[in-house]
Design a protein around this motif. Sequence first.
Motif, short mmCIF file in Angstrom:
data_model
loop_
_atom_site.label_atom_id
_atom_site.label_comp_id
_atom_site.label_asym_id
_atom_site.label_seq_id
_atom_site.Cartn_x
_atom_site.Cartn_y
_atom_site.Cartn_z
N LEU A 47 87.88 -78.83 -33.44
CA LEU A 47 86.95 -77.71 -33.46
C LEU A 47 85.54 -78.17 -33.13
O LEU A 47 85.16 -79.30 -33.41
N PRO A 48 84.73 -77.28 -32.53
CA PRO A 48 83.31 -77.60 -32.34
C PRO A 48 82.64 -77.91 -33.67
O PRO A 48 83.03 -77.36 -34.72
N ALA A 49 81.64 -78.75 -33.64
CA ALA A 49 81.00 -79.19 -34.89
C ALA A 49 80.13 -78.11 -35.51
O ALA A 49 80.11 -77.93 -36.73
N GLY A 50 79.39 -77.37 -34.69
CA GLY A 50 78.44 -76.40 -35.23
C GLY A 50 79.07 -75.07 -35.57
O GLY A 50 80.02 -74.63 -34.91
N PRO A 51 78.57 -74.39 -36.60
CA PRO A 51 79.15 -73.10 -37.01
C PRO A 51 79.03 -72.01 -35.94
O PRO A 51 79.93 -71.18 -35.81
N VAL A 52 77.94 -72.01 -35.17
CA VAL A 52 77.81 -71.00 -34.11
C VAL A 52 78.82 -71.26 -33.01
O VAL A 52 79.45 -70.33 -32.49
N ASP A 53 79.02 -72.53 -32.65
CA ASP A 53 80.01 -72.86 -31.63
C ASP A 53 81.42 -72.51 -32.09
O ASP A 53 82.24 -72.02 -31.29
N ARG A 54 81.72 -72.75 -33.35
CA ARG A 54 83.04 -72.39 -33.88
C ARG A 54 83.22 -70.88 -33.85
O ARG A 54 84.30 -70.38 -33.48
N THR A 55 82.18 -70.16 -34.24
CA THR A 55 82.27 -68.70 -34.24
C THR A 55 82.43 -68.16 -32.82
O THR A 55 83.18 -67.20 -32.59
N ALA A 56 81.74 -68.77 -31.86
CA ALA A 56 81.89 -68.34 -30.47
C ALA A 56 83.32 -68.52 -30.00
O ALA A 56 83.86 -67.68 -29.27
N LEU A 57 83.95 -69.61 -30.42
CA LEU A 57 85.36 -69.84 -30.07
C LEU A 57 86.24 -68.77 -30.70
O LEU A 57 87.15 -68.23 -30.05
N ARG A 58 85.99 -68.45 -31.95
CA ARG A 58 86.75 -67.40 -32.64
C ARG A 58 86.60 -66.07 -31.90
O ARG A 58 87.60 -65.37 -31.63
N ILE A 59 85.36 -65.70 -31.59
CA ILE A 59 85.10 -64.42 -30.95
C ILE A 59 85.72 -64.35 -29.56
O ILE A 59 86.31 -63.33 -29.17
N LEU A 60 85.62 -65.43 -28.81
CA LEU A 60 86.20 -65.45 -27.46
C LEU A 60 87.71 -65.28 -27.52
O LEU A 60 88.29 -64.52 -26.74
N ALA A 61 88.36 -66.00 -28.43
CA ALA A 61 89.81 -65.85 -28.58
C ALA A 61 90.16 -64.42 -28.98
O ALA A 61 91.08 -63.80 -28.42
N LEU A 62 89.44 -63.89 -29.95
CA LEU A 62 89.70 -62.53 -30.41
C LEU A 62 89.48 -61.51 -29.30
O LEU A 62 90.26 -60.57 -29.14
#
Length: 254
Positions: free
Chosen positions: A189-204
């Motif tokens: 997973l990306p290290a930063g919380p914003v990068d992780r959230t961006a991955l979640r949102i893109l997948a969703l």
Amino acid sequence: MSALLECGTLKTWSVIVTILGDLAAAPDAHVPGPVLSALTDRMGLRAQAMRVALHRLRRDGWISSSRDGRASRYALTDHGLALTLSVSDQVYGAAPPVPRGWRIVLAPSGEAMSALDHPAAIVIAPRVALLPDPAGDDGTEAAPAPLLAWEVTPGVVPDWLTATLAPPDIIQAYARLTRALNLAAEAPLPAGPVDRTALRILALHQWRRLVLRHGPGHEALMGADWPGAKARSGIARVMERIPRPDPRSLAETL
């Protein structure tokens, strides 16, 4: 993230709806403007495109904005929230919300098709539709009995019906998305919380974009082995791996 970006062209206004629907799907919830900008930037969306999309969504009654000091914050309107919640089970559910059984029905005339109206109906040809059994899980009654009806077993449908319910472009899109979701669920997973959230949102967003192209009945009839069902399992893994954050906590990291 690159594999998910290749699953389909991103429309900025639609991505914003996905962000607000995921992070602010509750009364009085909102997403700070800097968080919205940071998430869309991670997905390669330009600031000018976001400004245009925000204007369009406000004009169409989907979102509202307010000031929080020098920054803006964004929320779904009552209208936007109602529409978002109306498809929540279809988007987030571990299994599609469907009645127990189905029938292929033939109306005696073209005009009679109006008597077969049902929220879950799937019209497959002139005067021919798929309808839930009279007593579905949702408690509603099916339409008046048509001239002819045949029972359909979910997951066991003829090839011609499979091709109608899930044409090749949909099958290919779900298969591509499933591969991308599996990568997102297994790669570091990306290290930063914003990068992780961006991955979640893109997948969703890529999942939501596909699953809302058809009704929940399609999934039930196709069964557990078609790519759409596998994509649903894949998005569930990603959502579990990257839990929904509090947008206010994301703002504190920027």
